[in-house]
Design an enzyme around this catalytic site. Structure first.
Site, PDB file in Angstrom:
ATOM      1  N   TYR A   1      -8.665   8.786   8.681  1.00  0.00           N
ATOM      2  CA  TYR A   1      -9.016   7.806   9.705  1.00  0.00           C
ATOM      3  C   TYR A   1     -10.067   8.364  10.663  1.00  0.00           C
ATOM      4  O   TYR A   1     -11.148   7.784  10.841  1.00  0.00           O
ATOM      5  CB  TYR A   1      -7.779   7.418  10.516  1.00  0.00           C
ATOM      6  CG  TYR A   1      -6.755   6.582   9.799  1.00  0.00           C
ATOM      7  CD1 TYR A   1      -6.559   5.256  10.149  1.00  0.00           C
ATOM      8  CD2 TYR A   1      -5.940   7.111   8.797  1.00  0.00           C
ATOM      9  CE1 TYR A   1      -5.594   4.474   9.524  1.00  0.00           C
ATOM     10  CE2 TYR A   1      -4.979   6.344   8.164  1.00  0.00           C
ATOM     11  CZ  TYR A   1      -4.810   5.030   8.526  1.00  0.00           C
ATOM     12  OH  TYR A   1      -3.861   4.262   7.887  1.00  0.00           O
TER      13      TYR A   1
ATOM     14  N   GLN B   1       0.837  -1.194   0.000  1.00  0.00           N
ATOM     15  CA  GLN B   1       0.000   0.000   0.000  1.00  0.00           C
ATOM     16  C   GLN B   1       0.880   1.256   0.000  1.00  0.00           C
ATOM     17  O   GLN B   1       1.875   1.308   0.730  1.00  0.00           O
ATOM     18  CB  GLN B   1      -0.881  -0.005   1.250  1.00  0.00           C
ATOM     19  CG  GLN B   1      -2.043   0.971   1.185  1.00  0.00           C
ATOM     20  CD  GLN B   1      -2.908   0.905   2.440  1.00  0.00           C
ATOM     21  OE1 GLN B   1      -2.402   0.913   3.554  1.00  0.00           O
ATOM     22  NE2 GLN B   1      -4.219   0.822   2.261  1.00  0.00           N
TER      23      GLN B   1
ATOM     24  N   ASP C   1       0.250   8.489  -0.958  1.00  0.00           N
ATOM     25  CA  ASP C   1       0.663   8.465   0.441  1.00  0.00           C
ATOM     26  C   ASP C   1       0.352   9.794   1.134  1.00  0.00           C
ATOM     27  O   ASP C   1       0.191   9.839   2.357  1.00  0.00           O
ATOM     28  CB  ASP C   1       2.157   8.162   0.520  1.00  0.00           C
ATOM     29  CG  ASP C   1       2.593   7.699   1.893  1.00  0.00           C
ATOM     30  OD1 ASP C   1       2.019   6.722   2.386  1.00  0.00           O
ATOM     31  OD2 ASP C   1       3.501   8.318   2.466  1.00  0.00           O
TER      32      ASP C   1
ATOM     33  N   HIS D   1     -10.636  -4.241   9.021  1.00  0.00           N
ATOM     34  CA  HIS D   1     -10.380  -4.080   7.586  1.00  0.00           C
ATOM     35  C   HIS D   1     -10.853  -5.295   6.780  1.00  0.00           C
ATOM     36  O   HIS D   1     -11.029  -5.188   5.561  1.00  0.00           O
ATOM     37  CB  HIS D   1      -8.891  -3.876   7.330  1.00  0.00           C
ATOM     38  CG  HIS D   1      -8.463  -2.452   7.303  1.00  0.00           C
ATOM     39  ND1 HIS D   1      -9.032  -1.518   6.470  1.00  0.00           N
ATOM     40  CD2 HIS D   1      -7.502  -1.785   8.001  1.00  0.00           C
ATOM     41  CE1 HIS D   1      -8.440  -0.344   6.643  1.00  0.00           C
ATOM     42  NE2 HIS D   1      -7.509  -0.474   7.566  1.00  0.00           N
TER      43      HIS D   1
ATOM     44  N   GLY E   1       2.014   0.245  11.731  1.00  0.00           N
ATOM     45  CA  GLY E   1       1.581  -0.503  12.899  1.00  0.00           C
ATOM     46  C   GLY E   1       1.075  -1.867  12.489  1.00  0.00           C
ATOM     47  O   GLY E   1       1.399  -2.884  13.099  1.00  0.00           O
TER      48      GLY E   1
ATOM     49  N   GLU F   1      -3.396  -4.834   6.735  1.00  0.00           N
ATOM     50  CA  GLU F   1      -4.547  -5.730   6.789  1.00  0.00           C
ATOM     51  C   GLU F   1      -4.584  -6.765   5.676  1.00  0.00           C
ATOM     52  O   GLU F   1      -5.661  -7.110   5.175  1.00  0.00           O
ATOM     53  CB  GLU F   1      -5.834  -4.904   6.743  1.00  0.00           C
ATOM     54  CG  GLU F   1      -6.057  -4.082   5.469  1.00  0.00           C
ATOM     55  CD  GLU F   1      -5.446  -2.706   5.450  1.00  0.00           C
ATOM     56  OE1 GLU F   1      -5.806  -1.899   4.575  1.00  0.00           O
ATOM     57  OE2 GLU F   1      -4.588  -2.419   6.315  1.00  0.00           O
ATOM     58  N   ASN F   2      -3.452  -7.288   5.269  1.00  0.00           N
ATOM     59  CA  ASN F   2      -3.431  -8.276   4.193  1.00  0.00           C
ATOM     60  C   ASN F   2      -4.384  -9.429   4.519  1.00  0.00           C
ATOM     61  O   ASN F   2      -4.333  -9.981   5.612  1.00  0.00           O
ATOM     62  CB  ASN F   2      -2.014  -8.796   4.009  1.00  0.00           C
ATOM     63  CG  ASN F   2      -1.025  -7.677   3.763  1.00  0.00           C
ATOM     64  OD1 ASN F   2      -1.223  -6.829   2.904  1.00  0.00           O
ATOM     65  ND2 ASN F   2       0.037  -7.643   4.540  1.00  0.00           N
TER      66      ASN F   2
ATOM     67  N   GLU G   1     -10.400   3.660   5.714  1.00  0.00           N
ATOM     68  CA  GLU G   1      -9.909   3.894   7.059  1.00  0.00           C
ATOM     69  C   GLU G   1     -10.949   4.490   8.011  1.00  0.00           C
ATOM     70  O   GLU G   1     -10.964   4.164   9.197  1.00  0.00           O
ATOM     71  CB  GLU G   1      -8.667   4.780   7.013  1.00  0.00           C
ATOM     72  CG  GLU G   1      -7.501   4.138   6.291  1.00  0.00           C
ATOM     73  CD  GLU G   1      -7.015   2.840   6.939  1.00  0.00           C
ATOM     74  OE1 GLU G   1      -7.421   2.542   8.075  1.00  0.00           O
ATOM     75  OE2 GLU G   1      -6.229   2.127   6.292  1.00  0.00           O
TER      76      GLU G   1
ATOM     77  N   HIS H   1      -8.268  -2.957  14.728  1.00  0.00           N
ATOM     78  CA  HIS H   1      -8.320  -2.133  13.514  1.00  0.00           C
ATOM     79  C   HIS H   1      -8.056  -2.980  12.271  1.00  0.00           C
ATOM     80  O   HIS H   1      -8.822  -2.940  11.296  1.00  0.00           O
ATOM     81  CB  HIS H   1      -7.288  -1.015  13.619  1.00  0.00           C
ATOM     82  CG  HIS H   1      -7.262  -0.090  12.450  1.00  0.00           C
ATOM     83  ND1 HIS H   1      -8.003   1.069  12.393  1.00  0.00           N
ATOM     84  CD2 HIS H   1      -6.600  -0.159  11.260  1.00  0.00           C
ATOM     85  CE1 HIS H   1      -7.796   1.669  11.236  1.00  0.00           C
ATOM     86  NE2 HIS H   1      -6.949   0.944  10.530  1.00  0.00           N
ATOM     87  N   GLU H   2      -6.973  -3.756  12.309  1.00  0.00           N
ATOM     88  CA  GLU H   2      -6.637  -4.566  11.129  1.00  0.00           C
ATOM     89  C   GLU H   2      -7.688  -5.636  10.872  1.00  0.00           C
ATOM     90  O   GLU H   2      -7.997  -5.951   9.716  1.00  0.00           O
ATOM     91  CB  GLU H   2      -5.260  -5.201  11.305  1.00  0.00           C
ATOM     92  CG  GLU H   2      -4.135  -4.228  11.624  1.00  0.00           C
ATOM     93  CD  GLU H   2      -4.052  -3.042  10.677  1.00  0.00           C
ATOM     94  OE1 GLU H   2      -4.477  -3.168   9.509  1.00  0.00           O
ATOM     95  OE2 GLU H   2      -3.566  -1.983  11.093  1.00  0.00           O
TER      96      GLU H   2
END
Length: 644
Positions: free
Chosen positions: A423, A173, A415, A338, A307, A310-311, A357, A334-335
């Site tokens: 977020y 990402q 980015d 996702h 951190g 989320e793959n 997000e 959080h992940e």
């Protein structure tokens, strides 16, 4: 614009015949998903300016990788076979690439195809790879990634916890995967995929897909290597194709959850994340079935720049989240969230990064509330509000264009849009809607929204249309001011700010300590990590050296294991030019490469002129080679060499 030109060539009725993909049993769902994708690609908000792809002409639907991980040359070498949906009359497909060495392109019968690499943009966007199809709907590309491929970080053994085995990991990402996979690197162009990866024996390969050969299998003619095979049947955004390889062990945590890590870190990781299965159950109770099979974590070496990432099936996690007391596991929530917002329903372009997000922060907070209680969730939401307001100031205040949710990132690195505004303002928007329509109705709509748009891209316009059609009643949409929230800068007056009751006592402790310097007013042993963050971040930036010494001697901040506490303390120390913290600053910046911590500390050091800038330059000269390109891409702009 590109979409207008394409529509002139190919009427929508002729695009991507439904029979060309999907099985008879899922033809209805596939047809609906394709119709939705085509309508998004044909809309103004659906045009991805960060990809060279022309998806209305030819679109990648499946990627099959067969690659060797060459640790000596630090390159991925092999083939990518792409299945395509090709519109009637289309003669070529355009892919994204970044410094790839293309050696050959053939069709499904092995016949050579003509190809051309366009001019490199000189930035993150790379160059277009245009392939003349000659009627082909499957192409095979033989290629190699560059040794400095931006998505890949190759670590020497001494950069790992074990110190004996090299390590590789990817971070795709936003648009970095084009540096090791020749495909259409746009989040809206979802692709299923499979892979066969070979690596030296003793190096285990894992990927963000079903692991078909978790222990590897022999490679004909190469006794020193093992092959690992993977499969992702569901179409995903290409930035979610991820790989890691090294000395990696596994421990089961629940029926469908577990953690991978280097052996020396595995026990601590398993203890920290022991509530993982409970989190998955809580998430499903809120917004429906978890659709990806397993949910495992991979704790990476400390140079990992985020951190978490989320793959699908395998979230990548920084070791800085392991605090020893589960106090930072909101990152895991959080992940996990996702898996619905971002992976299941994905922003069609990076201009709508908030769709990933903002929804995820909202969902994360609901998971934390369900597992750890209302007050814990309130503290996290309140800290998020503070982070949002700091980023608002950083981008130029409430009138700045980048405080809108839907951004215009044309000509910029995507980015640039990955700020706490996407977020936290996104989450505040959803909380404001929840407050207006009631939690029960909002939850019912959101669960249905994930179902109806599963495995599809989405735009801001599409979301608001869905809300107006399926959520709001009467004048609710007008009272909320949907367009103002999404398309205008600033923070609307009706924004819901969740405030923690427990922070009131912390704020009083800040005031008392500033007034009299007594640590008796600080209830540190009883405070949560979030209360401790509130305290450190709330202290004035002009404390006396005596007060700082009192804090550090009393609570040992300079040696704190909790990364969030250490980070908050070092920001305070730098702002006050606190010399006793210099060793801690250096050790922290050399110990990990998480951009959230690294970039603000280097920036703060540079702002302190003769006190901080020489220290920043010296540390960065040593640390830079340890950081991922995601981190160096930011810090390079903050730390000058001092040669002027």
């Amino acid at each position: 614009m590109m979409f207008a030109r394409i529509l002139g060539l190919f009427p929508l009725a002729l695009l991507f015949p439904i029979a060309a993909c999907g099985s008879a049993g899922d033809a209805g769902g596939t047809a609906a998903a394709q119709e939705n994708a085509v309508s998004i690609f044909a809309s103004e908000e659906g045009v991805d300016t960060h990809s060279y792809a022309r998806p209305l002409e030819a679109r990648v639907t499946h990627v099959a990788l067969d690659l060797n991980a060459d640790f000596d040359a630090q390159r991925m070498v092999g083939t990518a076979t792409l299945d395509l949906e090709v519109a009637e009359g289309a003669e070529e497909v355009v892919l994204d690439s970044k410094d790839l060495e293309i050696r050959e392109v053939v069709n499904g019968d092995g016949e050579t195809l003509q190809w051309e690499m366009g001019e490199d943009s000189g930035d993150a966007h790379g160059a277009p790879l245009t392939i003349r199809l000659g009627g082909a709907t499957r192409i095979k590309i033989t290629y190699a990634s560059a040794p400095g491929a931006e998505a890949l970080q190759w670590l020497e053994p001494e950069q790992t916890a074990g110190g004996e085995t090299p390590y590789l990991f990817s971070q795709g990402q936003a648009i970095l995967n084009r540096s090791w996979i020749p495909t259409q690197d746009s989040p809206g162009i979802r692709q299923s995929w499979d892979a066969r990866i070979t690596a030296p024996r003793g190096i285990r390969v894992v990927m963000s897909a079903e692991m078909l050969t978790p222990d590897g299998e022999p490679v004909d003619g190469e006794p020193g290597r093992l092959a690992y095979r993977f499969k992702m049947d569901e179409p995903v955004a290409p930035y979610l194709i991820a790989i890691a390889a090294g000395d990696i062990a596994f421990q089961q945590l629940g029926e469908r959850t577990g953690v991978y890590a280097e052996p020396s870190m595995l026990a601590d990781a398993a203890a920290e994340f022991e509530d993982l299965e409970e989190m998955v159950i809580a998430a499903e109770a809120l917004y429906g079935e978890y659709r990806w099979g397993r949910y495992d974590l991979l704790v990476l070496p400390p140079s990992f720049p985020f951190g978490g990432m989320e793959n699908p099936r395998l979230t990548f996690v920084t070791p800085t989240v392991i605090a020893g007391d589960k106090s930072l596991v909101s990152l895991i929530a959080h992940e996990l969230a996702h898996s619905w917002s971002g992976n299941l329903v994905t922003n069609a372009t990076w201009d709508d990064f908030w769709l990933n997000e903002g929804f995820t922060v909202y969902f994360e907070n609901r998971i934390m509330e369900a597992v750890y209680g209302t007050e814990q969730a309130a503290m996290l939401a309140d800290l998020g509000w503070t982070d949002m307001m700091e980023d608002v100031e950083a981008v130029g205040g409430l009138t700045a264009a980048d405080t809108a949710l839907h951004l215009d990132l044309d000509g910029r690195d995507p980015d640039d849009g990955m700020t706490d505004i996407a977020y936290e303002k996104g989450a505040v928007f959803l909380r404001t809607i929840e407050r207006t329509v009631g939690r029960a109705r909002f939850d019912a709509w959101l669960r249905d929204y994930f179902d109806r748009h599963a495995f599809q891209p989405q735009t801001s316009a599409g979301l608001l249309s869905d809300m107006r059609a399926n959520l709001f009643e009467g004048d609710e949409a007008d009272r909320i001011g949907l367009d103002e929230w999404v398309y205008e800068p600033g923070l609307p007056e009706n924004a819901v700010h969740i405030q923690s009751n427990r922070f009131r006592a912390v704020d009083q402790a800040i005031e008392n300590f500033v007034d009299n310097g007594s640590i008796a007013v600080i209830n540190w042993p009883e405070w949560t990590t979030q209360e401790r963050q509130r305290f450190l971040n709330g202290l004035p930036r002009d404390l006396s050296e005596e007060r700082l010494e009192t804090l550090d001697e009393s609570f040992d901040f300079s040696e704190a294991r909790n990364s969030e506490i250490r980070f908050a303390w070092l920001k305070l120390a730098i702002a006050n030019r606190f010399d006793p913290a210099r060793d801690s600053i250096e050790e922290f910046l050399l110990s990990m490469g998480r951009r959230k911590f690294v970039a603000p500390l280097f920036e703060a050091l540079m702002e302190e002129g003769d006190w901080g800038a020489p220290l920043a330059r010296r540390i960065y000269a040593e640390a830079r080679s340890r950081y991922h390109s995601v981190t160096t891409g930011t810090v390079d702009e903050l730390v000058d060499t001092g040669d002027d």
